[in-house]
Design a protein around this motif. Structure first.
Motif, PDB file in Angstrom:
ATOM      1  N   ARG A 120       5.701  33.796  23.272  1.00  0.00           N
ATOM      2  CA  ARG A 120       4.870  32.880  22.497  1.00  0.00           C
ATOM      3  C   ARG A 120       5.682  31.637  22.132  1.00  0.00           C
ATOM      4  N   GLU A 121       6.919  31.894  21.791  1.00  0.00           N
ATOM      5  CA  GLU A 121       7.848  30.821  21.444  1.00  0.00           C
ATOM      6  C   GLU A 121       8.023  29.848  22.620  1.00  0.00           C
ATOM      7  N   VAL A 122       8.139  30.392  23.814  1.00  0.00           N
ATOM      8  CA  VAL A 122       8.327  29.551  25.008  1.00  0.00           C
ATOM      9  C   VAL A 122       7.138  28.621  25.200  1.00  0.00           C
ATOM     10  N   PHE A 123       5.942  29.149  25.085  1.00  0.00           N
ATOM     11  CA  PHE A 123       4.765  28.290  25.252  1.00  0.00           C
ATOM     12  C   PHE A 123       4.693  27.257  24.138  1.00  0.00           C
ATOM     13  N   ALA A 124       4.972  27.697  22.916  1.00  0.00           N
ATOM     14  CA  ALA A 124       4.911  26.771  21.793  1.00  0.00           C
ATOM     15  C   ALA A 124       5.897  25.622  22.008  1.00  0.00           C
ATOM     16  N   ARG A 125       7.109  25.968  22.375  1.00  0.00           N
ATOM     17  CA  ARG A 125       8.140  24.947  22.546  1.00  0.00           C
ATOM     18  C   ARG A 125       7.747  23.928  23.608  1.00  0.00           C
ATOM     19  N   ASN A 126       7.296  24.425  24.748  1.00  0.00           N
ATOM     20  CA  ASN A 126       7.004  23.507  25.848  1.00  0.00           C
ATOM     21  C   ASN A 126       5.740  22.676  25.636  1.00  0.00           C
ATOM     22  N   LEU A 127       4.867  23.157  24.749  1.00  0.00           N
ATOM     23  CA  LEU A 127       3.640  22.389  24.472  1.00  0.00           C
ATOM     24  C   LEU A 127       3.782  21.570  23.186  1.00  0.00           C
ATOM     25  N   HIS A 128       4.942  21.705  22.515  1.00  0.00           N
ATOM     26  CA  HIS A 128       5.159  21.048  21.225  1.00  0.00           C
ATOM     27  C   HIS A 128       4.193  21.584  20.177  1.00  0.00           C
ATOM     28  N   ALA A 129       4.037  22.891  20.207  1.00  0.00           N
ATOM     29  CA  ALA A 129       3.128  23.543  19.272  1.00  0.00           C
ATOM     30  C   ALA A 129       3.905  24.553  18.433  1.00  0.00           C
ATOM     31  N   ASP A 130       3.203  25.194  17.532  1.00  0.00           N
ATOM     32  CA  ASP A 130       3.790  26.241  16.716  1.00  0.00           C
ATOM     33  C   ASP A 130       3.398  27.586  17.347  1.00  0.00           C
ATOM     34  N   PRO A 131       4.296  28.573  17.319  1.00  0.00           N
ATOM     35  CA  PRO A 131       3.940  29.857  17.937  1.00  0.00           C
ATOM     36  C   PRO A 131       2.621  30.430  17.406  1.00  0.00           C
ATOM     37  N   ARG A 132       2.322  30.160  16.143  1.00  0.00           N
ATOM     38  CA  ARG A 132       1.071  30.715  15.592  1.00  0.00           C
ATOM     39  C   ARG A 132      -0.165  30.042  16.174  1.00  0.00           C
ATOM     40  N   GLU A 133       0.067  28.962  16.917  1.00  0.00           N
ATOM     41  CA  GLU A 133      -1.059  28.257  17.523  1.00  0.00           C
ATOM     42  C   GLU A 133      -1.344  28.731  18.960  1.00  0.00           C
ATOM     43  N   ILE A 134      -0.549  29.714  19.401  1.00  0.00           N
ATOM     44  CA  ILE A 134      -0.653  30.193  20.784  1.00  0.00           C
ATOM     45  C   ILE A 134      -1.339  31.548  20.814  1.00  0.00           C
ATOM     46  N   THR A 135      -2.422  31.667  21.539  1.00  0.00           N
ATOM     47  CA  THR A 135      -3.116  32.945  21.720  1.00  0.00           C
ATOM     48  C   THR A 135      -3.112  33.284  23.202  1.00  0.00           C
ATOM     49  N   PHE A 136      -2.702  34.492  23.521  1.00  0.00           N
ATOM     50  CA  PHE A 136      -2.719  34.898  24.930  1.00  0.00           C
ATOM     51  C   PHE A 136      -4.082  35.464  25.294  1.00  0.00           C
ATOM     52  N   THR A 137      -4.550  35.096  26.467  1.00  0.00           N
ATOM     53  CA  THR A 137      -5.840  35.582  26.966  1.00  0.00           C
ATOM     54  C   THR A 137      -5.637  36.152  28.366  1.00  0.00           C
ATOM     55  N   SER A 138      -6.731  36.556  28.982  1.00  0.00           N
ATOM     56  CA  SER A 138      -6.637  37.136  30.329  1.00  0.00           C
ATOM     57  C   SER A 138      -6.679  36.079  31.422  1.00  0.00           C
TER      58      SER A 138
END
Ligand code: PLP
Ligand code: PLP
Ligand code: FES
Ligand code: FES
Lengths: 385, 144, 385, 144
Positions: free
Chosen positions: A50-68
């Protein structure tokens, strides 16, 4: 020679992604909801991804939801924004005519549920303008959804400008970044995007893993009800191997983005030059404002499926927006939206490259294609008229 | 390619009787503007025996449109018109060892092209024909 | 010793499943919707996997839809049946109090949308009766959903009898078979089941792959709108590696089912005997009509999370229905439905075995547990009263 | 286990001051019937100095309930009552290097147990106290 030139459909899993997945299959296989060590080790993996996606999108990990996948992310983004809109009596949505079906079909479902949808026309260059969006926004508009890059013609939309228009109008802005993510830089802050979808298998990650970014304060409606996974936004045991592979692939794609683009752009441009040199051939979408790996042309007098089959025979895997390649009788809604007549849209060819493609492959494609085009045109009753 | 049978791929890759007959006795063109596929069939007919002595086709269409055109020409070449008119799309499909469900409609085009060519031959030669040979209402949609 | 005894939460991927997945990562990585050879090779894999599920469930391949897991399958099953019911003016659903949250939370969402839901009480043995179902069915009932085997207490429900009742009443019957699939025989024809959900990661398949069986004629409503995948019932690029792994795992689990049960049942029964020998300990759910690998007991005067942490320290991974192991303050709704008082439900321990567990592990668990129970009871202000 | 800090795990696995004080000067029991956690704290007080000379606890609860009980006893042992009453759940959490968000409520139990034990001591000794020491309205819910 075997050439895979259909990377917009899906990509080969990278070694990096596979290496990140492997330990999760039989070693760190716990359920991250479990309290015990095997579960908590999985939970750590999940948090790191989650951290990886947040970092690369300039977002916060709590803003990342994994889907299918990208489709689920699109569906959930639109449904969530629509639900938020309905709460404030706002039931109008602005989108475009060339969105992916994951967006268009969800919008149709919302229409059946009482929402009103305005689909913007596509200018001939395949690039929607912020001005179009501004004019379409009404007092009851709750959401604007414009894709980041089109999946067929690869044109990149002015997301920052549209984001600014939406922010100013106080309207939520979703972008389907499935084709863009990992290929062009994405900074959700700078772009003023509220909701963003991406899909791992479009950047050498695994299939079946998507991400929905939702800005803090933008409440997501669960599409899949169930346990308390993903902070209650999405039920279902997390696919930890897939999620880890997705994160590794995204990290790698983002790290190598500039280099990949530098290497792909000349290949793309050489393909475009070579193909448009064939008479009665047009490029679909702006030549410059497009994904570094996307080539999409229409050959007049040619039918796409036959073209694909003959290319396949030569070892080249490509795609077409031809009606005959799909279950439906309509050729690509994207090419029609772009203003191509039915019979021209029918003769489209999409070649989508990745950094795994080699320059020799371009040579080979350019060597083989003109002959196939002539062969099919010669066979065509349309052409000899 | 698993989508199509070997027979289909053979007829697609090596279509029989492609081309035009400049002195054709009958030419039929059918198609569907929407899916975009168009088939034109040329026939040469022996006026004595009413046998189709030669046949050629041009097709703008998908793999199965090309394969069914090719197979249809094979099936009617050297046959009396009366027999050619009995050609059904199903017979073409069977001769090709089947087609995927969503591709069955392509074979209707071949059947229609044969009928259109014969009709043209009859028209040119003022040979009367019954309503069963008239262009079908749904021909434009070839089966959808 | 490291013991994984939480196989109801998730399982380790089997070698067979991994072997089926591996070629799909970097070799047969095409998109099954693509016309070219790489795509068609993937489409063949997909068809073969569908065939495996159909065969083992006694269904037709066209009745098999792949989803992202058990939760999605449950959601889609309930929503589809509800939509079919609404068309005929039937908006009443019968289910049970101890369903998984994927079912219960979807039912709550349906209630908010105007459906009426009757949740059957759970008898003390944890086995709902067909008679209960029969009495609850009303003229406006459109769906009965009763899980095949409960995920906490492992009790197996009389699915064939309930199926007969539903068929007779002309009501659709869904069963959440997530815990049962691969562990007990399932024949959708014999059981008269109309809709059935399962999830691969519960039988040593990959996470993120589920199956929704829907009898022919039972139209599924898409939960995820998008492309024409899964005959238009579920948009999104298919996770071919996952689906192939799921099929291989299911095939293996079904082939070895009797042998696995024969080896697990004595282990389970030895655990039950050993644990219930600890004073003030009760077994949850019927001793015989339960999954071959499920043990669930309540130790009075003990709190579940502490117990799990101490077991974890000894290398034993287990689970509890204690409120303190979850985000919510309520202990397991399953144990409450079974009639356990809050404080007793709080001291539950679930050990779920798979064929990978060894007899020595049972010895070890039985050796360690009584000491931990005494230790915690000694520390408890409740116990010394 | 990553859920809890090392400090929490240390206090959970090796809780300090577990047990009863049969001759306690004050005993406080707090709990939440719903989440099921119950904490009982025993204190021994020097009547001269008002210093808590000894403290023990019994807890029926989760890992962090046990760890916070243990830490709370450590933090008040040997301290004057006035200081013990200043113990906040936040101080306990900090001393344990933090707790997961959904476990913060467990630490409230420890703070409440100390206050309940002191209240019992005051009651037994007819020492008057202000409303700030009265049982909190929301104590039963310990923070949810
Ligand atoms: C009975 C039951 N139903 C549904 C599910 C949900 O399955 P998944 O986690 O694959 O979404 C589970 C497991 O978590 C379960 O045990
Ligand atoms: C633009 C776009 N949006 C959404 C999707 C759907 O993504 P997925 O196949 O991961 O569900 C795709 C690809 O298929 C896409 O290209
Ligand atoms: S798709 Fe129309 S003829 Fe084949
Ligand atoms: S969960 Fe209630 S005290 Fe810890």
């Amino acid at each position: 020679m075997k050439i895979y030139a259909d990377n917009a459909a899906t990509t080969r899993l990278s070694d990096t992604a596979l290496a990140a997945m492997t330990p999760c299959f039989q070693e760190i296989y716990g359920n991250p909801s479990s309290l015990h060590t095997p579960g908590q080790l999985a939970a750590e993996k999940l948090a790191a991804a989650r951290e990886v996606f947040a970092r690369n999108l300039h977002a916060d990990p709590r803003e990342i939801t994994f889907t299918s996948g990208g489709s689920e992310a699109d569906n959930q983004a639109l449904r969530s924004a629509a639900a938020l809109g309905a709460k404030r009596g706002k039931r109008h949505i602005v989108s475009t005519k060339f969105e992916h079906h994951a967006v268009l079909h969800t919008l149709q479902a919302l229409e059946r549920e009482g929402y009103e949808v305005t689909l913007l026309d596509i200018p001939p260059d395949g690039v929607v303008t912020a001005e179009q969006v501004r004019s379409a926004i009404r007092p009851d508009t709750c959401l604007v959804s414009v894709m980041f890059a089109n999946n067929e013609i690869g044109t990149i939309q002015p997301i920052a400008e549209i984001g600014a228009v939406c922010r100013q109008a106080g309207v939520l802005f979703h972008t389907d970044a499935v084709q863009a993510a990992g290929h062009v830089p994405i900074d959700v802050e700078a772009l003023q995007v509220d909701l963003l979808s991406l899909s791992a298998h479009k950047f050498h990650g695994p299939k079946g893993v998507g991400v929905l970014y939702a800005r803090r304060g933008v409440a997501l409606t669960p599409l899949i009800h169930g346990g308390a996974q993903e902070r209650g936004k999405r039920g279902g045991t997390e696919d930890i191997p897939g999620i880890c592979g997705a994160a590794a692939a995204f990290d790698e794609a983002c790290a190598n983005m500039a280099r990949n683009a530098d290497c792909l752009t000349p290949l793309r441009d050489r393909l475009i030059a070579g193909l448009t040199a064939i008479p009665h051939t047009v490029l679909n979408g702006d030549a410059a404002r497009r994904l570094p790996g996307n080539v999409n042309v229409c050959f007049e007098g040619i039918e796409g499926e036959s073209l694909l089959l003959l290319l396949d025979e030569k070892g080249i895997a490509a795609s077409s927006g031809s009606a005959c390649t799909s279950g439906s009788l309509d050729p690509s809604h994207v090419l029609l939206a772009l203003g191509r007549p039915h019979e021209v849209a029918h003769g489209s060819l999409r070649l989508t490259l990745s950094e795994e493609n080699r320059p020799e492959e371009i040579d080979y494609i350019l060597e083989v294609l003109p002959g196939i085009v002539s062969y099919l045109r010669d066979m065509s009753p349309v052409w000899d008229e | 390619m698993a989508l199509y049978s070997e027979k289909v791929m053979d007829h697609f890759q090596h279509p029989r009787n492609v081309g035009k007959l400049p002195d054709a006795d009958g030419v039929g063109e059918v198609g569907n503007a929407k899916c975009g596929d168009i088939m034109r069939m040329y026939i040469q007919v022996d006026p004595e025996t009413q046998v189709i002595t030669d046949v050629k086709f041009n097709t703008f269409g998908c793999g199965s449109a090309i394969a069914t055109s090719s197979m249809a020409t094979e099936l009617i070449k050297g046959k009396p018109i009366a027999e050619a008119l009995k050609l059904t799309n199903r017979a073409v499909v069977e001769a090709l060892d089947g087609l995927p469900t969503h591709k069955i409609h392509c074979s209707v085009l071949a059947e229609e092209a044969v009928r259109a060519a014969v009709r043209d031959y009859y028209d040119r030669n003022h040979i009367p024909y019954g309503p069963e040979l008239a262009p079908r209402e749904d021909a434009e949609d070839h089966g959808h």
